[in-house]
Design a protein around this motif. Structure first.
Motif, PDB file in Angstrom:
ATOM      1  N   LYS A 168       0.304  -5.385 -19.734  1.00 17.94           N
ATOM      2  CA  LYS A 168       1.029  -6.511 -19.127  1.00 17.94           C
ATOM      3  C   LYS A 168       2.386  -6.031 -18.612  1.00 17.94           C
ATOM      4  O   LYS A 168       2.860  -6.431 -17.557  1.00 17.94           O
ATOM      5  CB  LYS A 168       1.213  -7.595 -20.189  1.00 17.94           C
ATOM      6  N   TYR A 169       3.014  -5.162 -19.421  1.00 19.52           N
ATOM      7  CA  TYR A 169       4.313  -4.609 -19.010  1.00 19.52           C
ATOM      8  C   TYR A 169       4.230  -3.088 -18.944  1.00 19.52           C
ATOM      9  O   TYR A 169       4.523  -2.410 -19.924  1.00 19.52           O
ATOM     10  CB  TYR A 169       5.413  -5.060 -19.973  1.00 19.52           C
ATOM     11  N   PRO A 170       3.811  -2.554 -17.796  1.00 22.56           N
ATOM     12  CA  PRO A 170       3.672  -1.091 -17.681  1.00 22.56           C
ATOM     13  C   PRO A 170       5.041  -0.408 -17.597  1.00 22.56           C
ATOM     14  O   PRO A 170       6.058  -1.081 -17.436  1.00 22.56           O
ATOM     15  CB  PRO A 170       2.914  -0.922 -16.363  1.00 22.56           C
ATOM     16  N   LEU A 171       5.031   0.911 -17.710  1.00 28.57           N
ATOM     17  CA  LEU A 171       6.296   1.647 -17.616  1.00 28.57           C
ATOM     18  C   LEU A 171       6.929   1.487 -16.243  1.00 28.57           C
ATOM     19  O   LEU A 171       8.135   1.532 -16.089  1.00 28.57           O
ATOM     20  CB  LEU A 171       6.067   3.140 -17.876  1.00 28.57           C
ATOM     21  N   MET A 172       6.067   1.350 -15.220  1.00 30.76           N
ATOM     22  CA  MET A 172       6.606   1.260 -13.864  1.00 30.76           C
ATOM     23  C   MET A 172       5.646   0.489 -12.980  1.00 30.76           C
ATOM     24  O   MET A 172       4.438   0.588 -13.149  1.00 30.76           O
ATOM     25  CB  MET A 172       6.781   2.692 -13.322  1.00 30.76           C
ATOM     26  N   LYS A 173       6.190  -0.272 -12.073  1.00 30.78           N
ATOM     27  CA  LYS A 173       5.355  -0.905 -11.044  1.00 30.78           C
ATOM     28  C   LYS A 173       5.503  -0.084  -9.773  1.00 30.78           C
ATOM     29  O   LYS A 173       6.564   0.513  -9.534  1.00 30.78           O
ATOM     30  CB  LYS A 173       5.864  -2.327 -10.795  1.00 30.78           C
ATOM     31  N   ASN A 174       4.470  -0.094  -8.968  1.00 30.19           N
ATOM     32  CA  ASN A 174       4.531   0.641  -7.702  1.00 30.19           C
ATOM     33  C   ASN A 174       5.693   0.121  -6.860  1.00 30.19           C
ATOM     34  O   ASN A 174       5.764  -1.060  -6.547  1.00 30.19           O
ATOM     35  CB  ASN A 174       3.203   0.443  -6.949  1.00 30.19           C
ATOM     36  N   ASN A 175       6.615   1.000  -6.503  1.00 31.85           N
ATOM     37  CA  ASN A 175       7.752   0.507  -5.715  1.00 31.85           C
ATOM     38  C   ASN A 175       7.637   0.854  -4.228  1.00 31.85           C
ATOM     39  O   ASN A 175       8.614   0.836  -3.509  1.00 31.85           O
ATOM     40  CB  ASN A 175       9.093   0.982  -6.303  1.00 31.85           C
ATOM     41  N   LEU A 176       6.424   1.200  -3.795  1.00 30.86           N
ATOM     42  CA  LEU A 176       6.209   1.384  -2.354  1.00 30.86           C
ATOM     43  C   LEU A 176       5.779   0.047  -1.774  1.00 30.86           C
ATOM     44  O   LEU A 176       4.712  -0.467  -2.095  1.00 30.86           O
ATOM     45  CB  LEU A 176       5.106   2.413  -2.101  1.00 30.86           C
ATOM     46  N   LEU A 177       6.630  -0.514  -0.937  1.00 32.82           N
ATOM     47  CA  LEU A 177       6.330  -1.832  -0.369  1.00 32.82           C
ATOM     48  C   LEU A 177       5.759  -1.684   1.034  1.00 32.82           C
ATOM     49  O   LEU A 177       5.869  -0.623   1.657  1.00 32.82           O
ATOM     50  CB  LEU A 177       7.600  -2.682  -0.308  1.00 32.82           C
ATOM     51  N   GLU A 178       5.232  -2.803   1.537  1.00 28.63           N
ATOM     52  CA  GLU A 178       4.694  -2.803   2.893  1.00 28.63           C
ATOM     53  C   GLU A 178       5.766  -2.328   3.889  1.00 28.63           C
ATOM     54  O   GLU A 178       5.492  -1.568   4.805  1.00 28.63           O
ATOM     55  CB  GLU A 178       4.245  -4.220   3.227  1.00 28.63           C
ATOM     56  N   GLN A 179       7.011  -2.762   3.624  1.00 24.78           N
ATOM     57  CA  GLN A 179       8.085  -2.394   4.566  1.00 24.78           C
ATOM     58  C   GLN A 179       8.354  -0.880   4.584  1.00 24.78           C
ATOM     59  O   GLN A 179       8.912  -0.363   5.546  1.00 24.78           O
ATOM     60  CB  GLN A 179       9.368  -3.169   4.241  1.00 24.78           C
ATOM     61  N   ASP A 180       7.964  -0.186   3.494  1.00 20.74           N
ATOM     62  CA  ASP A 180       8.112   1.280   3.481  1.00 20.74           C
ATOM     63  C   ASP A 180       6.987   1.941   4.273  1.00 20.74           C
ATOM     64  O   ASP A 180       7.161   3.020   4.836  1.00 20.74           O
ATOM     65  CB  ASP A 180       8.044   1.825   2.053  1.00 20.74           C
ATOM     66  N   LEU A 181       5.826   1.267   4.254  1.00 26.13           N
ATOM     67  CA  LEU A 181       4.640   1.903   4.843  1.00 26.13           C
ATOM     68  C   LEU A 181       4.508   1.618   6.341  1.00 26.13           C
ATOM     69  O   LEU A 181       3.918   2.413   7.071  1.00 26.13           O
ATOM     70  CB  LEU A 181       3.385   1.447   4.095  1.00 26.13           C
ATOM     71  N   LEU A 182       5.081   0.503   6.796  1.00 26.95           N
ATOM     72  CA  LEU A 182       4.955   0.185   8.222  1.00 26.95           C
ATOM     73  C   LEU A 182       5.516   1.287   9.126  1.00 26.95           C
ATOM     74  O   LEU A 182       4.854   1.690  10.101  1.00 26.95           O
ATOM     75  CB  LEU A 182       5.620  -1.164   8.535  1.00 26.95           C
ATOM     76  N   PRO A 183       6.695   1.827   8.831  1.00 19.56           N
ATOM     77  CA  PRO A 183       7.192   2.923   9.678  1.00 19.56           C
ATOM     78  C   PRO A 183       6.295   4.162   9.622  1.00 19.56           C
ATOM     79  O   PRO A 183       6.224   4.919  10.597  1.00 19.56           O
ATOM     80  CB  PRO A 183       8.572   3.245   9.102  1.00 19.56           C
ATOM     81  N   VAL A 184       5.596   4.341   8.491  1.00 21.37           N
ATOM     82  CA  VAL A 184       4.665   5.478   8.397  1.00 21.37           C
ATOM     83  C   VAL A 184       3.496   5.247   9.347  1.00 21.37           C
ATOM     84  O   VAL A 184       3.058   6.153  10.064  1.00 21.37           O
ATOM     85  CB  VAL A 184       4.154   5.651   6.944  1.00 21.37           C
ATOM     86  N   ILE A 185       3.041   3.993   9.370  1.00 24.17           N
ATOM     87  CA  ILE A 185       1.923   3.662  10.266  1.00 24.17           C
ATOM     88  C   ILE A 185       2.352   3.875  11.721  1.00 24.17           C
ATOM     89  O   ILE A 185       1.608   4.437  12.533  1.00 24.17           O
ATOM     90  CB  ILE A 185       1.427   2.214  10.003  1.00 24.17           C
ATOM     91  N   GLU A 186       3.576   3.456  12.031  1.00 17.71           N
ATOM     92  CA  GLU A 186       4.105   3.671  13.390  1.00 17.71           C
ATOM     93  C   GLU A 186       4.107   5.161  13.731  1.00 17.71           C
ATOM     94  O   GLU A 186       3.725   5.569  14.817  1.00 17.71           O
ATOM     95  CB  GLU A 186       5.547   3.122  13.499  1.00 17.71           C
ATOM     96  N   LEU A 187       4.540   5.957  12.759  1.00 18.34           N
ATOM     97  CA  LEU A 187       4.595   7.408  12.969  1.00 18.34           C
ATOM     98  C   LEU A 187       3.187   7.965  13.215  1.00 18.34           C
ATOM     99  O   LEU A 187       2.967   8.776  14.123  1.00 18.34           O
ATOM    100  CB  LEU A 187       5.224   8.063  11.723  1.00 18.34           C
ATOM    101  N   LEU A 188       2.236   7.475  12.442  1.00 18.50           N
ATOM    102  CA  LEU A 188       0.857   7.972  12.577  1.00 18.50           C
ATOM    103  C   LEU A 188       0.233   7.548  13.900  1.00 18.50           C
ATOM    104  O   LEU A 188      -0.652   8.214  14.430  1.00 18.50           O
ATOM    105  CB  LEU A 188      -0.011   7.455  11.415  1.00 18.50           C
ATOM    106  N   LYS A 189       0.714   6.403  14.425  1.00 15.05           N
ATOM    107  CA  LYS A 189       0.138   5.896  15.673  1.00 15.05           C
ATOM    108  C   LYS A 189       0.653   6.642  16.908  1.00 15.05           C
ATOM    109  O   LYS A 189       0.109   6.493  17.992  1.00 15.05           O
ATOM    110  CB  LYS A 189       0.456   4.394  15.814  1.00 15.05           C
TER     111      LYS A 189
END
Ligand SMILES: Cc1ncc(COP(=O)(O)O)c(C=O)c1O
Length: 393
Positions: free
Chosen positions: A2-23
């Motif tokens: 229920k309470y893990p050591l860490m939650k994934n802190n990569l958000l959509e807003q971090d990945l959108l520029p990556v997608i732009e770069l890949l495109k």
């Protein structure tokens, strides 16, 4: 959990520029302009002149020690706390130095200044201090900085788990020593998937770090005048392939840098949230837990829970309760507790139980009676209250 050591802190807003770069047409994703941009932005944020983006915090550790090896080819002793991550000590060992373990203060979770000074009084072979700002707490104090400056001691700061800590004279941790290291691994204050940074104010060190990161090649240097000296001295070589020293490939890439640039925009907010969470956690904790941490300038990495007394029954009961309530924890706190107890150190230096008790009693207390629980910016006060209720129970 229920309470893990860490939650994934990569958000959509971090990945959108990556997608732009890949495109983009024919994207080149190996180290390039985005890496340079991220290094510059990171230097500005930290308050240093130069940064070198690498593929992990451990690689950052290794590069610092490789540079130290160039300064002291004969090797020597390096002061390091037993409360740190394995790669700090491994890199000392791989580079042919000898780790000299100095215990920590409970309040700072970092090197005990008096013990450091004592070690220098009796040991004339110390070449550097490799200090860890552990768990988001400032590990440097005025007295230690003055001692280091007065004696011209080489200082490497490991800030892999303490991004945003504010240290003496309002300077950020990582902007004080000769070199500093950061990690951008998943569970850290910010992430580039895998990644790390080495930082310095010294242009010459910066250029050497750039070469050490990338096969030792001259073409990795920024400064054309420095490049020219090598090219003129080695006219028999193709200038794109001059390998100046035995080195590594520890480069990161454009995807990591693109994510890093986005995460950096939120870093101050993430640091603020983490430190507020930790304050609330400490406020609510029962009195049988240690609460005397130096909170000034802190940027908590994870909730430190250390029993005041050596109470094995309480420790085991607490662990059972946390497990039952799906609250993840790591016993021994950072990096598996006392590194002197880990086989890669213990078997190499033949440390006995007596040695460990004598050299590192404070670290040992955390090893047996300490743990950390997850803290992350999204953790609500209700959740913190729920976690502490379980502990109180
Ligand atoms: C103090 C410290 N140094 C170095 C590292 C290594 O960083 P990485 O996992 O990115 O290799 C860590 C990792 O957690 C760490 O906590």
């Amino acid at each position: 959990m229920k309470y893990p050591l860490m939650k994934n802190n990569l958000l959509e807003q971090d990945l959108l520029p990556v997608i732009e770069l890949l495109k983009t047409k024919d994207p080149i994703l190996t180290s390039g302009p985005k890496v340079k941009e991220f290094e510059k932005a990171w230097s500005n944020w930290l308050g240093v002149k130069y940064s070198v983006f690498v593929n992990s915090g451990s690689s950052a550790n290794l590069l610092c020690l490789a540079l130290l090896k160039e300064k002291f080819p004969e090797g020597g002793d390096v002061i390091v706390p037993p409360f740190t991550w394995s790669s700090d000590i491994s890199s000392i060992m791989w580079m042919g130095f000898n780790p000299v373990f100095v215990d920590i203060n409970l309040s700072s979770l970092s090197l005990n200044t008096e013990l450091v000074i004592k070690e220098f009084e009796k040991n004339k072979n110390i070449k550097a201090i490799f200090l860890t700002h552990a768990q988001g707490i400032n590990g440097l104090n005025k007295k230690l900085i003055e001692f280091i400056n007065k004696n011209d001691i080489f200082l490497i700061e490991d800030v892999c788990e303490s991004h945003g800590v504010v240290s003496e004279n309002n300077k950020k941790a990582g902007s004080i020593g000769d070199l500093s290291c950061f990690s951008f691994y998943y569970a850290h204050h910010m992430s580039t998937i895998e990644g790390g940074m080495v930082c310095t104010d010294d242009e010459e060190k910066y250029e050497v770090l750039r070469m050490l990161r990338s096969h030792g090649m001259v073409r990795e240097m920024d400064n054309p005048l420095r490049k020219k000296i090598w090219i003129d001295n080695y006219k028999d070589l193709n200038e794109k392939f001059i390998f100046t020293r035995p080195a590594f490939n520890l480069r990161n890439n454009e995807i990591g840098a693109t994510i890093g640039l986005e995460q950096l925009k939120r870093l101050d907010w993430m640091v603020k949230k983490r430190s507020e969470n930790f304050k609330l956690f400490l406020e609510l904790l029962p009195d049988w837990c240690y609460k005397g941490f130096d909170l000034e300038g802190q940027s908590n990495y994870a909730f430190n829970l250390i029993l005041k007394e050596k109470d094995e029954y309480l420790m085991s009961d607490l662990q059972k309760r946390l497990e039952k309530n799906e609250i993840e924890f790591r016993r021994g706190s950072a990096g598996g507790g006392n590194q002197m107890r880990q086989p890669y150190v213990r078997e190499c230096f033949n440390f006995t139980e007596q040695d460990i008790n004598k050299i590192a009693p404070v670290t040992d207390h955390i090893h047996f009676f300490g743990m950390y629980l997850g803290n992350y910016p999204e953790l609500s006060s209700e959740s913190i209250k729920e976690i502490v209720n379980v502990i109180n129970g």
